[in-house]
Every structure is written in C-alpha cells, then in structure tokens.
Design a protein around this motif. Sequence first.
Motif, PDB file in Angstrom:
ATOM      1  N   ARG A   1       0.824  -1.206   0.000  1.00 20.15           N
ATOM      2  CA  ARG A   1       0.000   0.000   0.000  1.00 20.15           C
ATOM      3  C   ARG A   1       0.865   1.265   0.000  1.00 20.15           C
ATOM      4  O   ARG A   1       0.548   2.243  -0.663  1.00 20.15           O
ATOM      5  N   GLY A   2       1.929   1.243   0.780  1.00 21.75           N
ATOM      6  CA  GLY A   2       2.808   2.410   0.851  1.00 21.75           C
ATOM      7  C   GLY A   2       3.471   2.715  -0.479  1.00 21.75           C
ATOM      8  O   GLY A   2       3.579   3.868  -0.886  1.00 21.75           O
TER       9      GLY A   2
ATOM     10  N   GLU B   1      -7.594   7.204   7.227  1.00 18.53           N
ATOM     11  CA  GLU B   1      -7.204   8.400   6.446  1.00 18.53           C
ATOM     12  C   GLU B   1      -6.433   9.377   7.296  1.00 18.53           C
ATOM     13  O   GLU B   1      -6.574   9.490   8.455  1.00 18.53           O
TER      14      GLU B   1
ATOM     15  N   GLN C   1       2.259   1.816  -3.408  1.00 16.86           N
ATOM     16  CA  GLN C   1       1.170   2.263  -4.263  1.00 16.86           C
ATOM     17  C   GLN C   1       0.891   3.750  -4.024  1.00 16.86           C
ATOM     18  O   GLN C   1       0.717   4.519  -4.967  1.00 16.86           O
ATOM     19  N   GLY C   2       0.892   4.151  -2.758  1.00 19.10           N
ATOM     20  CA  GLY C   2       0.680   5.556  -2.426  1.00 19.10           C
ATOM     21  C   GLY C   2       1.793   6.447  -2.953  1.00 19.10           C
ATOM     22  O   GLY C   2       1.543   7.548  -3.444  1.00 19.10           O
ATOM     23  N   SER C   3       3.025   5.964  -2.877  1.00 15.29           N
ATOM     24  CA  SER C   3       4.157   6.769  -3.366  1.00 15.29           C
ATOM     25  C   SER C   3       4.058   6.970  -4.878  1.00 15.29           C
ATOM     26  O   SER C   3       4.450   8.023  -5.394  1.00 15.29           O
TER      27      SER C   3
ATOM     28  N   SER D   1       1.361   7.422  -6.387  1.00  9.98           N
ATOM     29  CA  SER D   1       0.324   8.440  -6.548  1.00  9.98           C
ATOM     30  C   SER D   1       0.758   9.800  -6.018  1.00  9.98           C
ATOM     31  O   SER D   1      -0.029  10.739  -6.001  1.00  9.98           O
TER      32      SER D   1
ATOM     33  N   ASN E   1       1.785  10.405  -2.813  1.00  8.84           N
ATOM     34  CA  ASN E   1       1.614  10.566  -1.367  1.00  8.84           C
ATOM     35  C   ASN E   1       2.972  10.486  -0.678  1.00  8.84           C
ATOM     36  O   ASN E   1       3.705   9.522  -0.862  1.00  8.84           O
TER      37      ASN E   1
ATOM     38  N   THR F   1      -7.597   0.785   6.541  1.00 11.66           N
ATOM     39  CA  THR F   1      -6.725   1.944   6.373  1.00 11.66           C
ATOM     40  C   THR F   1      -7.421   3.162   6.953  1.00 11.66           C
ATOM     41  O   THR F   1      -8.599   3.406   6.713  1.00 11.66           O
TER      42      THR F   1
ATOM     43  N   ASN G   1     -12.248   1.624   2.717  1.00 11.65           N
ATOM     44  CA  ASN G   1     -10.937   1.539   3.371  1.00 11.65           C
ATOM     45  C   ASN G   1     -10.659   0.161   3.979  1.00 11.65           C
ATOM     46  O   ASN G   1      -9.744   0.011   4.784  1.00 11.65           O
TER      47      ASN G   1
ATOM     48  N   PRO H   1       2.950   7.474   4.277  1.00  9.20           N
ATOM     49  CA  PRO H   1       2.102   6.272   4.187  1.00  9.20           C
ATOM     50  C   PRO H   1       0.915   6.364   5.135  1.00  9.20           C
ATOM     51  O   PRO H   1       1.016   6.924   6.227  1.00  9.20           O
ATOM     52  N   LYS H   2      -0.204   5.815   4.701  1.00 13.70           N
ATOM     53  CA  LYS H   2      -1.400   5.805   5.538  1.00 13.70           C
ATOM     54  C   LYS H   2      -1.260   4.750   6.624  1.00 13.70           C
ATOM     55  O   LYS H   2      -0.669   3.707   6.424  1.00 13.70           O
TER      56      LYS H   2
END
Length: 146
Positions: A72-73, A146, A75-77, A79, A81, A144, A119, A84-85
Amino acid sequence: MAENLLHHPITEVGDLIPQKEPFVFVDTLYEYTSLTGVTGFTIPAESCLLDDGFLSESGLIEHMAQSMSLHRGYQGSLSGNQKPKTGFIGVIKTVEILGLPKVGERLKTYVEILHEIMNVTSVSARTENEKGEVIAISEMKTVTVE
C-alpha cells in the motif's frame, strides 16, 4: 497476470510504511503490481517478537500484515503521497503457522488483494523461508485510516 512494475528490489522501505523501529517486520519490496506484491524480511537478533531465537507466531502475522502495508505504501508513493497511511488488522479470517523462522533467516512473502471496499481490504498472504518452504498462510482484512 499483471507485470511487475519494479526494475530492482526496493530496500529502503522506511518511508513507505507507517511502522517504526523496533516494530518493523519488512525490509524489501521485490515485486509490485496493483493487486500483488512480494516482500522480504531478514529476522534481526534484536527483534521485539522473538521467542527463544525464533520469530514468534505474532511476529509472522505482523510480518504478513506489514507486507500488505508496504504494498500500500509503495502504491501511495506512485500516486505522489509523501506519507504512508496508517492501517491495522481488522479481522484475521484464517492463519496457519507451519513453522517458525530463526534469527538471521530471510523470509519472502507473497500478498494478493482479494477484495477492496472503501478503506477495508481483504488480502491473502503466503510466507516462505529461505528454502522456499511455505511456513505461514493467512487471509485477513486490513483497515486503512485516512
């Protein structure tokens, strides 16, 4: 099957997960697709979840959950972000521990997103030891925040 988007393993994972030492149970992202990932972890002698020189059952479960967190982290990077969430294990549907790895052993874990609603993510994980033997499998739901 989706193609691995990584050209080489990522070994600097500290900015991709919300966990901090001494509670970090992943150290490498080997492969990444939108629905799957392969992570690694070499068990340190100073790990907080050791039991007589072996990673405990709870340590293995945490490793599998953090493998999802690392997926997930990253994937966020992708995008954009920066942070990390935070997430947590909501439900462990199944878990089977077939063996405990010892200090210094290298784990490889394969995660797959099964379903995702808002989430809450349902994920399966399979952890292998250095010999390629499956030592743990699980299916859990992670939440997750937010």
